[in-house]
Design a protein around this motif. Structure first.
Motif, mmCIF file in Angstrom:
data_model
loop_
_atom_site.group_PDB
_atom_site.id
_atom_site.type_symbol
_atom_site.label_atom_id
_atom_site.label_comp_id
_atom_site.label_asym_id
_atom_site.label_seq_id
_atom_site.Cartn_x
_atom_site.Cartn_y
_atom_site.Cartn_z
ATOM 1 N N TYR A 37 0.868 -1.164 -0.070
ATOM 2 C CA TYR A 37 0.118 0.007 0.087
ATOM 3 C C TYR A 37 0.954 1.245 0.062
ATOM 4 N N LEU A 38 2.039 1.213 0.811
ATOM 5 C CA LEU A 38 2.896 2.370 0.952
ATOM 6 C C LEU A 38 3.529 2.684 -0.517
ATOM 7 N N THR A 39 4.146 1.738 -0.931
ATOM 8 C CA THR A 39 4.847 1.765 -2.365
ATOM 9 C C THR A 39 4.101 1.414 -3.354
ATOM 10 N N SER A 40 3.149 0.759 -3.373
ATOM 11 C CA SER A 40 2.415 0.121 -4.678
ATOM 12 C C SER A 40 3.256 -1.313 -4.951
ATOM 13 N N GLU A 41 2.628 -2.246 -5.609
ATOM 14 C CA GLU A 41 3.401 -3.462 -5.783
ATOM 15 C C GLU A 41 4.294 -3.255 -6.926
ATOM 16 N N LEU A 42 4.072 -2.152 -7.810
ATOM 17 C CA LEU A 42 4.859 -1.628 -8.627
ATOM 18 C C LEU A 42 6.227 -0.970 -7.993
ATOM 19 N N GLY A 43 5.888 -0.650 -7.211
ATOM 20 C CA GLY A 43 7.259 -0.207 -6.379
ATOM 21 C C GLY A 43 7.307 1.450 -6.225
ATOM 22 N N ASN A 44 6.292 2.175 -6.705
ATOM 23 C CA ASN A 44 6.461 3.519 -6.750
ATOM 24 C C ASN A 44 5.066 4.246 -6.459
ATOM 25 N N LYS A 45 5.012 5.097 -5.552
ATOM 26 C CA LYS A 45 3.410 5.392 -5.060
ATOM 27 C C LYS A 45 3.556 6.929 -4.591
ATOM 28 N N GLN A 46 2.794 7.633 -4.904
ATOM 29 C CA GLN A 46 2.556 9.119 -4.669
ATOM 30 C C GLN A 46 1.449 9.518 -3.907
ATOM 31 N N TRP A 47 1.696 10.084 -2.511
ATOM 32 C CA TRP A 47 0.627 10.422 -1.745
ATOM 33 C C TRP A 47 0.459 12.001 -1.664
ATOM 34 N N PHE A 48 -0.678 12.301 -1.522
ATOM 35 C CA PHE A 48 -1.209 13.826 -1.492
ATOM 36 C C PHE A 48 -1.511 14.216 -0.162
ATOM 37 N N LEU A 49 -1.229 15.445 0.285
ATOM 38 C CA LEU A 49 -1.792 15.810 1.702
ATOM 39 C C LEU A 49 -3.265 16.267 1.513
ATOM 40 N N TYR A 68 0.886 19.651 -1.758
ATOM 41 C CA TYR A 68 1.914 18.945 -1.282
ATOM 42 C C TYR A 68 2.002 17.418 -1.577
ATOM 43 N N TYR A 69 2.967 16.927 -2.084
ATOM 44 C CA TYR A 69 3.202 15.241 -2.079
ATOM 45 C C TYR A 69 4.076 14.906 -1.426
ATOM 46 N N LYS A 70 4.349 13.303 -1.187
ATOM 47 C CA LYS A 70 5.256 12.679 -1.020
ATOM 48 C C LYS A 70 5.159 11.219 -1.897
ATOM 49 N N THR A 71 6.301 10.976 -2.290
ATOM 50 C CA THR A 71 6.376 9.715 -3.023
ATOM 51 C C THR A 71 7.412 8.773 -2.349
ATOM 52 N N TYR A 72 6.847 7.332 -2.276
ATOM 53 C CA TYR A 72 7.985 6.264 -1.685
ATOM 54 C C TYR A 72 8.198 5.403 -2.860
ATOM 55 N N THR A 73 9.584 5.126 -3.044
ATOM 56 C CA THR A 73 9.901 4.235 -3.963
ATOM 57 C C THR A 73 10.721 2.961 -3.225
ATOM 58 N N ARG A 74 10.265 1.663 -3.589
ATOM 59 C CA ARG A 74 10.552 0.617 -2.978
ATOM 60 C C ARG A 74 12.119 0.240 -3.028
ATOM 61 N N SER A 75 12.580 -0.115 -2.010
ATOM 62 C CA SER A 75 14.137 -0.717 -2.167
ATOM 63 C C SER A 75 14.141 -2.018 -2.133
ATOM 64 N N LEU A 76 15.220 -2.792 -2.695
ATOM 65 C CA LEU A 76 15.325 -4.186 -2.560
ATOM 66 C C LEU A 76 15.692 -4.443 -1.150
ATOM 67 N N SER A 77 16.451 -3.728 -0.576
ATOM 68 C CA SER A 77 17.026 -4.166 0.910
ATOM 69 C C SER A 77 17.431 -3.136 1.578
ATOM 70 N N PRO A 78 16.970 -2.988 3.058
ATOM 71 C CA PRO A 78 16.489 -4.129 3.818
ATOM 72 C C PRO A 78 15.069 -4.317 3.698
ATOM 73 N N ALA A 79 14.471 -5.308 4.328
ATOM 74 C CA ALA A 79 13.094 -5.540 4.025
ATOM 75 C C ALA A 79 12.435 -4.364 4.362
ATOM 76 N N PHE A 80 11.245 -4.157 3.709
ATOM 77 C CA PHE A 80 10.344 -3.024 4.042
ATOM 78 C C PHE A 80 10.797 -1.514 4.022
ATOM 79 N N SER A 81 11.894 -1.439 3.073
ATOM 80 C CA SER A 81 12.605 -0.110 3.143
ATOM 81 C C SER A 81 12.275 0.600 1.579
ATOM 82 N N ALA A 82 12.155 1.753 1.668
ATOM 83 C CA ALA A 82 11.954 2.612 0.523
ATOM 84 C C ALA A 82 12.854 3.830 0.439
ATOM 85 N N THR A 83 12.888 4.634 -0.411
ATOM 86 C CA THR A 83 13.505 6.079 -0.614
ATOM 87 C C THR A 83 12.226 6.803 -0.539
ATOM 88 N N PHE A 84 12.388 8.087 -0.214
ATOM 89 C CA PHE A 84 11.247 9.072 -0.457
ATOM 90 C C PHE A 84 11.634 10.172 -0.722
#
Length: 150
Positions: A37-49, A68-84
């Motif tokens: 849900y945070l990053t989407s199954e595709l690995g990149n998701k944008q959230w709007f305030l 205002y927006y915030k984007t989370y992009t899935r990282s491969l490791s460690p588990a449950f990590s992303a960049t934003f």
């Protein structure tokens, strides 16, 4: 009797081959679903305030906050990590520590790494509701940030 036996054999064979041809069902944990849900199954998701509450009181959004927006992009490791990356220019790492806790570390700030420890009130496919004590210390303000995704 022969017709009955023949029908039973054909039916059991059909069930056998139908069962063998299906892909196995993989069940995800609640933690994995929330990370999707945070990053989407595709690995990149944008959230709007959508809304901000300070100490339980809804605050009117400024024009900048409405965009205002915030984007989370899935990282491969460690588990449950992303960049934003957010609309304020903050970049960093995020980690979904549990179903109740999201930790962000801003890595490009002028003071070095700044950590934001959010309590997750809700995280679903299209809605995210986070709470943070800001700033830590006295007097503490509880800030609730509500986001939506398309």
């Amino acid at each position: 009797m022969q017709a009955f036996v023949l029908t039973a054999l054909l039916a059991s064979g059909a069930f056998f081959f139908t069962g063998c041809s299906k892909d196995p069902v993989v069940t995800k944990s609640q933690h994995e679903l929330m990370f999707d849900y945070l990053t989407s199954e595709l690995g990149n998701k944008q959230w709007f305030l959508k809304a901000i509450y300070v100490n339980g009181v809804l605050q009117p959004l400024t024009d900048a906050q409405k965009k205002y927006y915030k984007t989370y992009t899935r990282s491969l490791s460690p588990a449950f990590s992303a960049t934003f990356l957010d609309d304020d220019g903050n970049r960093g790492t995020a980690r979904l520590l549990s179903q109740l806790q999201l930790k962000e570390t801003i890595t490009n700030g002028p003071l070095g790494g700044t950590v934001r420890d959010y309590i997750i009130l809700e995280l679903k496919e299209k809605s995210m509701d986070l709470e943070i004590s800001n700033p830590p210390g006295y007097p503490t303000q509880i800030v609730r940030e509500v986001y939506y995704a398309n």
